[in-house]
Motif scaffolding. Structure first.
Motif, short mmCIF file in Angstrom:
data_model
loop_
_atom_site.label_atom_id
_atom_site.label_comp_id
_atom_site.label_asym_id
_atom_site.label_seq_id
_atom_site.Cartn_x
_atom_site.Cartn_y
_atom_site.Cartn_z
N GLU A 1 -11.42 9.54 2.82
CA GLU A 1 -11.01 9.39 1.42
C GLU A 1 -12.18 8.85 0.60
O GLU A 1 -12.98 8.03 1.08
CB GLU A 1 -9.78 8.48 1.27
CG GLU A 1 -9.29 8.42 -0.19
CD GLU A 1 -7.88 7.89 -0.38
OE1 GLU A 1 -7.11 7.80 0.61
OE2 GLU A 1 -7.54 7.55 -1.54
N ASP B 1 0.87 -1.18 0.00
CA ASP B 1 0.00 0.00 0.00
C ASP B 1 0.91 1.23 0.00
O ASP B 1 1.71 1.42 0.92
CB ASP B 1 -0.91 0.01 1.24
CG ASP B 1 -1.88 1.17 1.17
OD1 ASP B 1 -2.63 1.27 0.17
OD2 ASP B 1 -1.87 2.00 2.10
N GLY B 2 0.78 2.04 -1.06
CA GLY B 2 1.68 3.18 -1.22
C GLY B 2 2.68 2.92 -2.34
O GLY B 2 3.86 3.26 -2.22
N THR B 3 2.20 2.33 -3.43
CA THR B 3 3.11 1.97 -4.53
C THR B 3 3.82 3.20 -5.11
O THR B 3 5.02 3.14 -5.40
CB THR B 3 2.33 1.24 -5.66
OG1 THR B 3 1.85 0.02 -5.12
CG2 THR B 3 3.20 0.94 -6.86
C1 IPD Z 1 -3.28 3.77 -2.60
C2 IPD Z 1 -2.78 4.43 -1.35
C3 IPD Z 1 -3.15 5.90 -1.35
C4 IPD Z 1 -4.62 6.11 -1.51
C5 IPD Z 1 -5.15 5.38 -2.72
C6 IPD Z 1 -4.76 3.91 -2.69
P1 IPD Z 1 -1.91 1.66 -3.60
O1 IPD Z 1 -2.99 2.38 -2.59
O2 IPD Z 1 -3.33 3.84 -0.21
O3 IPD Z 1 -2.79 6.53 -0.14
O4 IPD Z 1 -4.87 7.49 -1.66
O5 IPD Z 1 -6.55 5.52 -2.76
O6 IPD Z 1 -5.22 3.27 -3.85
O7 IPD Z 1 -2.46 1.79 -4.97
O8 IPD Z 1 -0.64 2.35 -3.41
O9 IPD Z 1 -1.94 0.26 -3.06
#
Ligand code: IPD
Ligand code: CA
Ligand code: CA
Length: 268
Positions: free
Chosen positions: A206, A88-90
């Protein structure tokens, strides 16, 4: 102190986190695919997911799997299932910005029952199980005691793929910013939720989150004394793509601000 099941998941999350760090520090080029505008997946996301899924299947062969990089049938698995975000946070990871993690939740229908979030850059392991409290590296955690928005530090996620909600999001952002002490957007929703659970943030909202972003964080927040809802204040926070979490005390306040400016349906 923790159940066998939770200990196994903690071990798996730590193993996957170590893999993320080793791969980042290896100096080897990481190949990146573009899923959609500003939506990336690296070979590391996929490898970490395979590692987690194979280890979970070995220990829990009867449980279902909902994993971000292989979620094609769009259905909720019957019975108990793991909800996995291997990285999470790619976007942060690609840039070497230290806010990314492994997130593994255990759900039944739409209810999270267990959650583990591991931030390998800080070696911080957050976990919880229904009725057993929430923990950071083995020590109990609770949400903040902040009494109102005026004293609150709030987390959020920006719209970054679908810009149709941008105007409404910016209205909402402006209203929240005028009412609180500050807003942060570190870029890993799961870590943001872990921070609500341990009181580093007082609330978070969010639009557009998926279950793998928020399943583990939701149970950790609830067990730490916080509240998690969708934008209407209802329970469909995993699947409605509208998500609010707080220390409970300021939940109504932030929910009112968010619901007055943000749409309830995500415009795909
Ligand atoms: C994202 C991250 C980000 C959030 C996005 C997610 P990912 O996940 O958590 O902070 O704003 O909505 O999709 O794509 O890096 O696993
Ligand atoms: Ca995610
Ligand atoms: Ca991910």
């Amino acid at each position: 102190m923790f159940s066998n099941k939770l200990n196994i998941v903690i071990k798996i999350a730590k193993q996957a986190g170590a893999f993320l760090i080793d791969r980042l520090n290896s100096g080897k080029k990481i190949s990146i695919e573009i899923k959609a505008v500003n939506d990336f997946v690296t070979e590391v996301d996929k490898q970490a997911e395979s590692l987690i899924v194979s280890l979970l299947k070995k220990s829990f062969p009867d449980y279902g799997i909902m994993a971000e990089e292989n979620y094609s049938d769009k259905t909720i698995p019957p019975n108990l299932y793991w909800v996995i975000d291997p990285l999470d946070g790619t976007t942060n990871y690609i840039h070497g910005f230290p806010s990314f993690c492994v997130s593994i939740g255990l759900c039944e229908n739409k209810t999270p029952l267990m959650g583990v979030i591991y931030d390998p850059t800080r070696d911080e392991l957050f976990c919880a199980q229904t009725g057993k409290g929430a923990f950071l590296n083995g020590s109990p955690i609770t949400v903040s005691e902040t009494k109102n928005m005026q004293g609150a530090l709030i987390g959020t996620g920006f719209p970054f793929r679908n810009f149709a909600i941008m105007e409404k999001y910016l209205d909402c952002f402006s209203s929240v910013l005028k009412r609180c002490q500050g807003i942060r957007r570190p870029g890993s929703a799961a870590i943001d939720l872990a921070y609500v659970a341990c009181g580093r943030l007082d609330a978070f909202w969010e639009h557009g989150l998926h279950p793998w972003d928020c399943a583990a964080g939701s149970i950790i927040i609830k067990e730490a004394g916080g509240t998690v809802t969708d934008f209407t204040g209802g329970k469909d926070y995993l699947f409605s793509r509208t998500f609010i979490a707080s220390n409970t005390i300021i939940h109504n306040e932030i929910q009112e601000i968010v619901i007055s400016s943000m749409p309830l349906k995500y415009p795909f």
